[in-house]
Enzyme design. Structure first.
Site, short mmCIF file in Angstrom:
data_model
loop_
_atom_site.label_atom_id
_atom_site.label_comp_id
_atom_site.label_asym_id
_atom_site.label_seq_id
_atom_site.Cartn_x
_atom_site.Cartn_y
_atom_site.Cartn_z
N ASP A 95 -7.10 -1.65 -4.72
CA ASP A 95 -7.84 -1.08 -3.69
C ASP A 95 -8.60 0.22 -4.52
OD1 ASP A 95 -6.98 -3.03 -2.07
OD2 ASP A 95 -5.26 -0.92 -1.08
N ASP A 146 0.54 -1.50 0.45
CA ASP A 146 -0.29 0.29 -0.09
C ASP A 146 0.58 1.74 0.33
OD1 ASP A 146 -2.74 -1.38 0.11
OD2 ASP A 146 -2.61 -1.76 2.38
#
Length: 170
Positions: free
Chosen positions: A146, A128
């Site tokens: 995401d 991330d």
């Protein structure tokens, strides 16, 4: 006498455009994650604005780090869920060919799911790097996969609301 032309099946929209969209999302996701892995060390970050940073974070859990503290079995659970979701989504894309909004939504979720499964298989965690915050409150870091999953989920709801509205119209 000329031979009769072969009968062609009724043409329905192909799922290839949706699979190509999913592939593009996978490529964008993986390229961005590889860049982060090459440029940043775990925990490093670069302030971009007063509400956004580029960071390197590893998520061994699911959304919002759900089960991130588990002992490692969650890697395989979330990988299996991603693989099953892939099969179901491809089946749904095939079953609903020609439905543009639904196809775009499903393909977006597909690309995101595969992007994160690739991370879990390659690294044991999801990379991330997008960190939005307000003051000292940070939204959990996320990535291109995401975003694709989130946009796809919202569009699935919109598509269903549109279907319900059509059904209830006189």
């Amino acid at each position: 006498m000329r031979p009769a032309a072969p009968m062609l099946p009724t043409t329905r929209a192909a799922i290839w455009p949706w699979l190509l969209w999913a592939l593009l999302l996978i490529v964008l996701d993986q390229v961005s994650k590889q860049w982060i892995l090459q440029v940043y060390q775990l925990g490093d970050g670069t302030p971009i604005t007063g509400f956004f940073n580029i960071v390197r974070a590893h998520n061994t859990g699911a959304a919002f780090s759900f089960l991130a503290g588990a002992s490692g079995w969650q890697r395989w659970l979330f990988t299996a869920i991603g693989v099953i979701a892939t099969a179901v989504i491809v089946w749904q894309l095939h079953a609903h060919r020609g439905e543009r909004l639904l196809g775009f939504a499903l393909a977006s979720i597909l690309g995101g799911a595969i992007g994160n499964v690739v991370d879990r298989l390659m690294h044991g965690y999801v990379v991330d790097f997008l960190d939005f915050y307000w003051g000292s409150a940070h939204f959990p870091a996320f990535n291109v996969a995401d975003m694709a999953i989130s946009v796809g989920a919202v569009l699935l709801v919109v598509d269903e609301l549109r279907r319900m509205k059509k059904k209830s119209a006189p």
